[in-house]
Enzyme design. Structure first.
Site, PDB file in Angstrom:
ATOM      1  N   GLU A 150       5.919   3.437 -19.737  1.00  0.00           N
ATOM      2  CA  GLU A 150       6.271   2.044 -19.467  1.00  0.00           C
ATOM      3  C   GLU A 150       5.062   1.155 -19.725  1.00  0.00           C
ATOM      4  OE1 GLU A 150       7.994  -0.686 -15.758  1.00  0.00           O
ATOM      5  OE2 GLU A 150       6.954   1.200 -15.357  1.00  0.00           O
ATOM      6  N   GLU A 247      14.550  -2.841  -9.575  1.00  0.00           N
ATOM      7  CA  GLU A 247      13.165  -2.832  -9.114  1.00  0.00           C
ATOM      8  C   GLU A 247      12.692  -4.269  -8.918  1.00  0.00           C
ATOM      9  OE1 GLU A 247       9.317  -0.163 -10.306  1.00  0.00           O
ATOM     10  OE2 GLU A 247       9.850  -1.762 -11.687  1.00  0.00           O
TER      11      GLU A 247
END
Length: 268
Positions: A150, A247
Site C-alpha cells: 500500500e 478504514e
C-alpha cells in the site's frame, strides 16, 4: 439508488470503527451492525486462539492484518526498507503469517517503512524493500496468504518508501506473481495523487483489496470531497469481487455514521 454490477462487500476495520468499545467487544458490534467480515492492523496483543474465538463467536470472517510494528515510534510504518533491520523484519513476517493462518486471513499488509536517515541512499533502501517483499511472498505462498503493498500519502507518512500506488503495483508485478498485490486505499490515493477512476482502471489487474475513507479528513464516505456514487459504480463496472475495508474515523460515532451504506446502496 439504482445499482448495477456485483454486490460490493464491506469489511469493518476494527482499528477505526466501534472504537467506543473495548477491542474484544467490537467483533460482536460489527456483526450486530450487519458486517460479515473484519480487518484491523494489529492483533498481536492477544493470543491468536483468543482472537479466533472472538471471530467465531461473532460469525465473522477475518480478511486482513498488518505486519507487527511499534505503534509509538517511527517503526509504526514498518521495517521492510531498512537494510539494518532485516532479521527483525523476517521475525515480523513469521509472526504475521502465524496469526494470518490461525485467523484464516487472506491478506497480510506488509508495511514498507520510512526511508532511513542514517545515510542509506534511497536506491539501497528500495532494493532492500523489494528483496524483503519477495522473501515474504515466498513464505506466504506455503500458507495460501497474499502479501499486500500500500502506498501511504506523504502528508500522513512523510518519507514512506513507496512514492505512488503505481510504484506499489510495479513491485507487486516484479516480485510476487499471484502472491503479491496492491492494497488500493482511496483516501491515500486521493490525498497524494488523485485521478481515482483512471488509477482503479489501470491498476485493476493487480488490485487485491480496497480500503475507503473520504478526503481530506479520513472520515466516512459522503462527508468529504469524493464522489462515492461514482467510485462505487466504477468498482461495480470493473466487477471488483474482493472486500472493501471501511478504514475511516466516524465523525459522530460508528453506528450513526453507517447511514452512508444506505445512501450508496451498500447494505452488507
Amino acid at each position: 439508488m439504482h445499482r448495477t454490477g456485483p454486490q460490493l462487500r464491506l469489511a469493518a476495520n476494527l482499528k477505526w470503527l466501534f472504537t467506543e468499545l473495548p477491542f474484544r467487544e467490537r467483533f460482536d458490534a460489527a456483526a450486530a451492525a450487519g458486517f460479515t467480515a473484519v480487518e484491523y492492523a494489529s492483533p498481536y496483543s492477544y493470543a491468536p486462539e483468543t482472537v479466533r474465538g472472538w471471530l467465531d463467536q461473532a460469525g465473522l470472517q477475518q480478511i486482513l492484518i498488518n505486519t507487527p510494528t511499534d505503534p509509538f515510534g517511527l517503526e509504526r510504518f514498518g521495517l521492510a526498507c531498512r537494510p539494518d533491520r532485516v532479521v527483525e523484519y523476517r521475525d515480523g513476517i513469521h509472526r504475521a503469517l502465524e496469526y494470518a493462518h490461525a485467523l484464516d486471513a487472506s491478506f497480510v499488509h506488509v508495511l514498507g517503512g520510512l526511508r532511513p536517515v542514517d545515510g542509506t541512499g534511497y536506491d539501497r533502501a528500495f532494493a532492500t524493500y523489494t528483496a524483503n517483499i519477495r522473501w515474504a511472498a515466498e513464505q506466504a505462498a506455503t500458507l495460501g496468504v497474499t502479501i499486500l503493498l500500500e502506498a501511504l500519502n506523504r502528508r500522513d507518512a512523510p518519507g514512506y518508501i513507496l512514492n505512488s500506488v503505481e510504484q506499489a503495483a510495479d513491485v507487486a508485478v516484479a516480485v510476487g506473481g499471484c502472491r503479491v498485490g496492491v492494497l488500493f486505499d482511496v483516501y491515500h490515493c486521493q490525498v497524494d495523487q488523485g485521478d481515482i477512476t483512471r488509477r482503479l482502471e489501470t491498476l485493476f489487474p493487480v488490485i487485491r483489496h480496497v480500503q475507503i475513507a473520504d478526503a481530506p479528513s479520513r472520515t466516512e464516505p459522503g462527508t468529504g470531497e469524493l464522489n462515492w456514487a461514482h467510485i462505487f459504480a466504477v468498482l461495480r463496472r470493473l466487477e471488483y469481487s474482493g472486500w472493501i475495508g471501511c478504514e475511516y474515523a466516524p465523525i459522530a460515532g460508528t453506528l450513526s455514521g453507517l447511514e452512508w451504506r444506505d445512501r450508496f446502496a451498500l447494505n452488507p
